[in-house]
Design an enzyme around this catalytic site. Structure first.
Site, PDB file in Angstrom:
ATOM      1  N   ASN A   9       0.878  -1.179   0.000  1.00 41.93           N
ATOM      2  CA  ASN A   9       0.000   0.000   0.000  1.00 41.93           C
ATOM      3  C   ASN A   9       0.910   1.222   0.000  1.00 41.93           C
ATOM      4  OD1 ASN A   9      -1.781   2.057   0.531  1.00 41.93           O
ATOM      5  ND2 ASN A   9      -2.313   1.366   2.604  1.00 41.93           N
ATOM      6  N   LYS A  11       0.117   4.253  -0.270  1.00 37.87           N
ATOM      7  CA  LYS A  11      -0.484   5.455   0.329  1.00 37.87           C
ATOM      8  C   LYS A  11      -0.219   6.661  -0.581  1.00 37.87           C
ATOM      9  CE  LYS A  11      -0.130   3.187   4.751  1.00 37.87           C
ATOM     10  NZ  LYS A  11      -0.111   3.297   6.186  1.00 37.87           N
ATOM     11  N   HIS A  92      -9.560   1.393   4.601  1.00 33.11           N
ATOM     12  CA  HIS A  92      -8.311   1.558   5.357  1.00 33.11           C
ATOM     13  C   HIS A  92      -8.571   2.485   6.549  1.00 33.11           C
ATOM     14  CE1 HIS A  92      -4.250   2.613   6.484  1.00 33.11           C
ATOM     15  NE2 HIS A  92      -3.859   1.528   5.844  1.00 33.11           N
ATOM     16  N   GLU A  94      -6.898   4.793   7.778  1.00 34.70           N
ATOM     17  CA  GLU A  94      -6.607   6.211   7.524  1.00 34.70           C
ATOM     18  C   GLU A  94      -7.799   6.881   6.837  1.00 34.70           C
ATOM     19  OE1 GLU A  94      -2.825   5.602   5.589  1.00 34.70           O
ATOM     20  OE2 GLU A  94      -1.995   4.965   7.511  1.00 34.70           O
ATOM     21  N   GLU A 162      -5.681  -4.738  10.499  1.00 35.75           N
ATOM     22  CA  GLU A 162      -4.612  -3.763  10.724  1.00 35.75           C
ATOM     23  C   GLU A 162      -4.895  -2.978  11.999  1.00 35.75           C
ATOM     24  OE1 GLU A 162      -2.507  -2.663   6.797  1.00 35.75           O
ATOM     25  OE2 GLU A 162      -4.256  -1.395   6.971  1.00 35.75           O
ATOM     26  N   GLY A 168       2.552   2.050  10.786  1.00 32.27           N
ATOM     27  CA  GLY A 168       3.597   3.066  10.655  1.00 32.27           C
ATOM     28  C   GLY A 168       4.323   3.384  11.953  1.00 32.27           C
ATOM     29  N   SER A 207       3.206  -2.307  10.327  1.00 33.67           N
ATOM     30  CA  SER A 207       4.637  -2.437  10.601  1.00 33.67           C
ATOM     31  C   SER A 207       5.232  -3.783  10.211  1.00 33.67           C
ATOM     32  CB  SER A 207       4.929  -2.108  12.076  1.00 33.67           C
ATOM     33  OG  SER A 207       4.627  -0.745  12.330  1.00 33.67           O
TER      34      SER A 207
HETATM   35  P1  PGA Z   1       2.747   0.147   7.589  1.00 41.51           P
HETATM   36  O1  PGA Z   1       1.291   0.415   6.963  1.00 41.51           O
HETATM   37  O2  PGA Z   1       3.235  -1.157   6.993  1.00 41.51           O
HETATM   38  O3  PGA Z   1       3.577   1.325   7.132  1.00 41.51           O
HETATM   39  O4  PGA Z   1       2.591   0.059   9.050  1.00 41.51           O
HETATM   40  C1  PGA Z   1       0.395  -0.639   6.750  1.00 41.51           C
HETATM   41  C2  PGA Z   1      -0.900  -0.114   6.183  1.00 41.51           C
HETATM   42  O5  PGA Z   1      -1.364   0.944   6.620  1.00 41.51           O
HETATM   43  O6  PGA Z   1      -1.485  -0.737   5.292  1.00 41.51           O
END
Ligand code: PGA
Length: 248
Positions: A9, A11, A92, A94, A162, A168, A207
């Protein structure tokens, strides 16, 4: 046996200058055909990334639920397909947080993706406050119930668990916590869609990196990974694809 899926992803990252990374990742994906690998990039990069990726599927990170109409700035599933997308992430955390997307809206987005022939990765996950309050499983299984689309099937749908606090941050749940949550999600799926639940892949995200992918992907009911930061370069992402391949 569910084939593992490792999806990146990107982003809000990725310009044409990054296409050589897409090509390198795709090369590794093709070399490890026993797993599915894919990259979900910004809308503006889908067409070029799909060309650079060859046989590796490229996808989007959101879709509007309507087929067309007065929705300024939004993108429909047919538009994604036309630009070369084969899959789409919906729900997601976010987007649930920043764009206030509800379970109901996520469900409609998943249906829109399916309707256009896209594979759909539907995200769920609890916040740190919810976990600390002992409510993580309840929150996540409620999200499954609220956002699972009608006709949910492993043929086109995967879920991604997630935990918001792991995204992150470099923090991950323990393997026992991951296995427990994925088990709870599978149980909820069985309640909702019966035997079809065995075919729906449940990815872990938050992560994931080359060092922890092997142990996370080996947990019970973990059928792949959704990877943010570590999917941006071949150097970081290819070891995750390799970890999945070595378990397959
Ligand atoms: P990350 O993000 O691997 O940077 O923690 C995962 C995601 O949000 O899909």
């Amino acid at each position: 046996m569910r084939r593992k899926l490792v999806a990146g992803n990107w982003k809000m990252n990725g310009l044409k200058a990054d296409l050589p990374e897409v090509a390198k990742i795709a090369e590794a994906a093709v070399a490890h055909g026993q797993v599915n690998a894919a990259l979900c990039v910004p809308f503006t990069l889908i067409a070029a990334a799909a060309e650079a990726a060859g046989a590796m599927p490229v996808g989007a990170q959101d879709v509007h639920q309507a087929a067309s109409g007065a929705h300024t700035g939004c993108i429909s599933a047919a538009m994604l397909v036309e630009s070369g997308a084969k899959l789409v992430i919906v729900g997601h955390s976010e987007r649930r947080a920043d764009q206030y997307e509800s379970d109901g809206q996520v469900r409609l987005k998943a249906l829109a993706g399916k309707g256009a022939g896209l594979q759909v990765i539907l995200c769920i996950g609890e916040t740190l406050d919810e976990r600390d309050a002992g409510r993580a499983e309840q929150v996540v299984t409620d999200q499954v119930a609220g956002s699972l689309p009608e006709g949910a099937s492993g043929d086109w749908l995967a879920l991604a668990y997630e935990p918001v606090w792991a995204i992150g941050t470099g923090r991950t749940p323990t393997e026992a916590d991951v296995a427990a949550m994925h088990g709870a999600i599978r149980t909820k799926l069985r309640e909702l869609i019966g035997a079809e639940a065995e075919k729906v892949r449940i990815l872990y995200g938050g992560s994931v990196n080359g060092a922890n992918a092997g142990s996370l992907l080996a947990c019970a009911d973990v059928d792949g990974a959704l990877v943010g930061g570590a999917s941006l370069t071949a150097e970081k992402f290819v070891p995750i694809i390799e970890a999945a391949a070595s378990l397959s």
